[in-house]
Design a protein around this motif. Structure first.
Motif, PDB file in Angstrom:
ATOM      1  N   SER A  46      37.189  48.823  43.510  1.00 13.37           N
ATOM      2  CA  SER A  46      37.056  48.404  42.449  1.00 13.37           C
ATOM      3  C   SER A  46      38.556  47.871  41.985  1.00 13.37           C
ATOM      4  CB  SER A  46      36.889  49.807  41.412  1.00 13.37           C
ATOM      5  OG  SER A  46      37.909  50.663  41.742  1.00 13.37           O
ATOM      6  N   VAL A  47      38.634  47.224  40.808  1.00 15.29           N
ATOM      7  CA  VAL A  47      39.827  46.531  40.373  1.00 15.29           C
ATOM      8  C   VAL A  47      40.049  47.246  38.949  1.00 15.29           C
ATOM      9  CG1 VAL A  47      40.101  44.822  41.813  1.00 15.29           C
ATOM     10  CG2 VAL A  47      38.776  44.549  39.828  1.00 15.29           C
ATOM     11  N   SER A  48      41.169  47.652  38.649  1.00 11.44           N
ATOM     12  CA  SER A  48      41.719  47.955  37.187  1.00 11.44           C
ATOM     13  C   SER A  48      42.683  47.243  36.797  1.00 11.44           C
ATOM     14  CB  SER A  48      41.446  49.438  37.169  1.00 11.44           C
ATOM     15  OG  SER A  48      42.593  50.224  37.818  1.00 11.44           O
ATOM     16  N   GLY A  49      43.133  47.391  35.598  1.00 10.41           N
ATOM     17  CA  GLY A  49      44.633  46.854  35.460  1.00 10.41           C
ATOM     18  C   GLY A  49      44.429  46.530  33.794  1.00 10.41           C
ATOM     19  N   GLU A  56      48.309  36.192  29.443  1.00 11.22           N
ATOM     20  CA  GLU A  56      48.744  35.058  30.474  1.00 11.22           C
ATOM     21  C   GLU A  56      48.985  35.660  31.891  1.00 11.22           C
ATOM     22  OE1 GLU A  56      48.418  31.793  29.556  1.00 11.22           O
ATOM     23  OE2 GLU A  56      47.871  32.351  27.633  1.00 11.22           O
ATOM     24  N   ALA A  57      49.000  36.865  32.038  1.00 15.55           N
ATOM     25  CA  ALA A  57      49.256  37.287  33.428  1.00 15.55           C
ATOM     26  C   ALA A  57      48.175  38.680  33.549  1.00 15.55           C
ATOM     27  CB  ALA A  57      50.708  37.836  33.590  1.00 15.55           C
ATOM     28  N   CYS A  58      47.866  38.992  34.746  1.00 12.36           N
ATOM     29  CA  CYS A  58      46.803  39.881  34.792  1.00 12.36           C
ATOM     30  C   CYS A  58      47.662  41.056  36.196  1.00 12.36           C
ATOM     31  CB  CYS A  58      45.723  39.286  35.715  1.00 12.36           C
ATOM     32  SG  CYS A  58      44.332  40.597  35.831  1.00 12.36           S
ATOM     33  N   PHE A  59      47.743  42.257  35.693  1.00  9.99           N
ATOM     34  CA  PHE A  59      48.222  43.019  36.287  1.00  9.99           C
ATOM     35  C   PHE A  59      47.178  44.098  37.036  1.00  9.99           C
ATOM     36  CE2 PHE A  59      49.294  47.740  37.067  1.00  9.99           C
ATOM     37  CZ  PHE A  59      50.202  47.660  38.062  1.00  9.99           C
ATOM     38  N   LEU A  60      46.916  44.154  38.361  1.00  9.63           N
ATOM     39  CA  LEU A  60      45.784  44.663  38.837  1.00  9.63           C
ATOM     40  C   LEU A  60      45.855  45.692  39.915  1.00  9.63           C
ATOM     41  CD1 LEU A  60      44.893  43.392  41.809  1.00  9.63           C
ATOM     42  CD2 LEU A  60      45.114  41.515  40.710  1.00  9.63           C
ATOM     43  N   ARG A  61      45.087  46.566  39.832  1.00  3.74           N
ATOM     44  CA  ARG A  61      45.352  47.593  40.836  1.00  3.74           C
ATOM     45  C   ARG A  61      43.758  47.412  41.645  1.00  3.74           C
ATOM     46  NH1 ARG A  61      47.241  50.109  36.282  1.00  3.74           N
ATOM     47  NH2 ARG A  61      45.189  50.502  35.720  1.00  3.74           N
ATOM     48  N   LEU A  62      44.103  47.406  43.315  1.00  5.58           N
ATOM     49  CA  LEU A  62      42.704  47.434  43.903  1.00  5.58           C
ATOM     50  C   LEU A  62      42.679  49.120  44.334  1.00  5.58           C
ATOM     51  CD1 LEU A  62      40.530  46.148  45.617  1.00  5.58           C
ATOM     52  CD2 LEU A  62      41.974  45.916  47.498  1.00  5.58           C
ATOM     53  N   GLU A  63      41.499  49.663  44.101  1.00  6.91           N
ATOM     54  CA  GLU A  63      41.339  50.857  44.195  1.00  6.91           C
ATOM     55  C   GLU A  63      40.228  51.371  45.346  1.00  6.91           C
ATOM     56  OE1 GLU A  63      41.785  51.723  39.645  1.00  6.91           O
ATOM     57  OE2 GLU A  63      39.751  51.511  40.206  1.00  6.91           O
ATOM     58  N   VAL A  64      40.482  52.356  46.118  1.00  9.80           N
ATOM     59  CA  VAL A  64      39.464  52.659  47.361  1.00  9.80           C
ATOM     60  C   VAL A  64      39.220  54.049  46.890  1.00  9.80           C
ATOM     61  CG1 VAL A  64      39.084  52.975  49.570  1.00  9.80           C
ATOM     62  CG2 VAL A  64      40.604  50.978  48.995  1.00  9.80           C
ATOM     63  N   HIS A 123      42.337  56.107  45.648  1.00 10.26           N
ATOM     64  CA  HIS A 123      43.916  55.940  45.754  1.00 10.26           C
ATOM     65  C   HIS A 123      43.965  54.318  45.514  1.00 10.26           C
ATOM     66  CE1 HIS A 123      43.054  54.928  50.068  1.00 10.26           C
ATOM     67  NE2 HIS A 123      43.999  54.075  49.879  1.00 10.26           N
ATOM     68  N   TYR A 124      45.306  53.692  45.479  1.00 11.89           N
ATOM     69  CA  TYR A 124      45.382  52.310  45.146  1.00 11.89           C
ATOM     70  C   TYR A 124      45.866  51.828  46.442  1.00 11.89           C
ATOM     71  CZ  TYR A 124      45.819  53.678  40.242  1.00 11.89           C
ATOM     72  OH  TYR A 124      45.567  54.224  38.996  1.00 11.89           O
ATOM     73  N   ALA A 125      45.129  50.767  46.906  1.00  7.88           N
ATOM     74  CA  ALA A 125      45.401  50.061  48.318  1.00  7.88           C
ATOM     75  C   ALA A 125      46.463  48.781  48.017  1.00  7.88           C
ATOM     76  CB  ALA A 125      44.240  49.495  48.833  1.00  7.88           C
ATOM     77  N   LEU A 126      46.407  48.331  46.639  1.00  7.59           N
ATOM     78  CA  LEU A 126      47.416  47.219  46.182  1.00  7.59           C
ATOM     79  C   LEU A 126      47.456  47.270  44.765  1.00  7.59           C
ATOM     80  CD1 LEU A 126      48.751  44.422  47.203  1.00  7.59           C
ATOM     81  CD2 LEU A 126      46.538  43.347  46.367  1.00  7.59           C
ATOM     82  N   MET A 127      48.770  47.145  44.276  1.00  3.39           N
ATOM     83  CA  MET A 127      49.194  46.750  43.119  1.00  3.39           C
ATOM     84  C   MET A 127      49.867  45.358  42.981  1.00  3.39           C
ATOM     85  SD  MET A 127      50.003  50.312  41.274  1.00  3.39           S
ATOM     86  CE  MET A 127      50.738  51.159  42.268  1.00  3.39           C
ATOM     87  N   ASP A 128      49.473  44.535  41.958  1.00  2.00           N
ATOM     88  CA  ASP A 128      49.988  43.168  41.993  1.00  2.00           C
ATOM     89  C   ASP A 128      49.822  42.588  40.688  1.00  2.00           C
ATOM     90  OD1 ASP A 128      51.397  41.219  42.977  1.00  2.00           O
ATOM     91  OD2 ASP A 128      49.936  40.325  44.310  1.00  2.00           O
ATOM     92  N   VAL A 156      30.711  48.118  45.648  1.00  2.00           N
ATOM     93  CA  VAL A 156      31.463  47.914  44.715  1.00  2.00           C
ATOM     94  C   VAL A 156      31.355  48.577  43.544  1.00  2.00           C
ATOM     95  CG1 VAL A 156      31.912  46.128  42.947  1.00  2.00           C
ATOM     96  CG2 VAL A 156      31.690  45.477  45.388  1.00  2.00           C
ATOM     97  N   ASP A 157      32.541  49.147  42.847  1.00  2.00           N
ATOM     98  CA  ASP A 157      32.503  49.888  41.683  1.00  2.00           C
ATOM     99  C   ASP A 157      32.967  48.953  40.518  1.00  2.00           C
ATOM    100  OD1 ASP A 157      32.832  51.672  39.490  1.00  2.00           O
ATOM    101  OD2 ASP A 157      34.349  52.976  40.676  1.00  2.00           O
ATOM    102  N   ASP A 158      32.384  48.566  39.814  1.00  2.89           N
ATOM    103  CA  ASP A 158      32.903  47.795  38.590  1.00  2.89           C
ATOM    104  C   ASP A 158      32.850  48.356  37.391  1.00  2.89           C
ATOM    105  OD1 ASP A 158      30.310  48.343  37.953  1.00  2.89           O
ATOM    106  OD2 ASP A 158      29.799  46.072  37.711  1.00  2.89           O
ATOM    107  N   ARG A 159      33.351  49.748  37.253  1.00  7.14           N
ATOM    108  CA  ARG A 159      33.667  50.585  36.042  1.00  7.14           C
ATOM    109  C   ARG A 159      34.431  49.983  35.270  1.00  7.14           C
ATOM    110  NH1 ARG A 159      38.116  53.365  37.873  1.00  7.14           N
ATOM    111  NH2 ARG A 159      38.293  53.298  39.810  1.00  7.14           N
TER     112      ARG A 159
END
Length: 173
Positions: A46-49, A56-64, A123-128, A156-159
Motif C-alpha cells: 500500500s501507499v500512504s502519505g 504541489e509535492a507528494c510525500f509517500l510511504r510504500l508499506e508492506v 513496515h515501510y519499504a520506502l519513504m520519499d 494491493v491494500d488501497d486503504r
C-alpha cells in the motif's frame, strides 16, 4: 489451534449453517495448513502519505504488510512511478532491485484492514517525496524474487487511496 484456524473454522461453520457452503467467501481466501499454521498468507502493498507544499509535492510511504509471524525472506522488487500528462502517462522514477526484509526490522504497527481475522503487521519499504501532486501519480510494484523462494501471494491494500497502486508478481515459481 491458532487464532487464524479458529477464525477460519468459525467462518466455515457460519457458511454451512447459513446454507451457502458452495459460495465463495473472503474467509476462504487464505488457507490453513493441516498443522493449523497459516499457509501462503499474502504480502500486501500500500501507499500512504500526505500532500505537501500546498499540494504541489507528494510525500509517500510504500508499506508492506504480512502476518505477525511470517517466514523470514528478502523480497526484491522494482518500483515505477508515473505522472499523468495531457496525453496519458509518463514514467518519472524507476527503482530496480529494491530489497526489503520480511519481517521488517522496524515494524510500525498493525494496519486496520477491515479483516480482523487476518493478523498483520507492516513496515515501510520506502519513504520519499516527489515534486508532483499526489493526484497526478500512480505506481507499480513488481516483485522479481524472494529469497528463499517461492514468493507468497501478493495483493494491493488501497486503504489510504493516496494514488493508484498496481502490484505485479514476476518471480519464478
Amino acid at each position: 489451534m491458532t487464532d487464524r484456524a479458529r477464525s477460519t473454522a468459525a467462518c466455515l461453520a457460519a457458511l454451512l449453517l447459513g446454507g451457502c457452503a458452495g459460495l465463495h467467501s473472503p474467509c476462504l481466501e487464505a488457507t490453513v495448513a493441516a498443522d493449523g499454521s497459516p499457509a501462503d498468507e499474502p504480502l500486501s502493498f500500500s501507499v500512504s502519505g500526505e500532500r505537501r507544499n500546498g499540494g504541489e509535492a507528494c510525500f509517500l510511504r510504500l508499506e508492506v504488510g504480512y502476518p505477525e509471524e511470517p517466514p523470514a525472506q528478502v523480497v526484491v522488487l522494482d518500483l515505477e512511478f508515473e505522472q499523468r500528462t495531457a496525453d496519458g502517462w509518463i514514467g518519472i522514477s524507476w527503482m530496480e532491485g529494491l530489497e526489503t526484509e520480511i519481517p521488517g526490522p522496524d515494524r510500525v504497527g498493525k494496519p486496520f484492514r477491515g479483516e480482523p481475522h487476518w493478523a498483520e503487521v507492516m513496515h515501510y519499504a520506502l519513504m520519499d517525496e516527489l515534486l508532483v501532486r499526489c493526484e497526478q501519480l500512480r505506481a507499480r510494484v513488481t516483485v522479481t524474487a524472494c529469497e528463499p523462494g517461492p514468493c507468497p501471494p501478493l495483493r494491493v491494500d488501497d486503504r489510504d487511496g493516496l494514488f493508484p497502486l498496481e502490484v505485479v508478481h514476476d518471480s519464478a515459481p
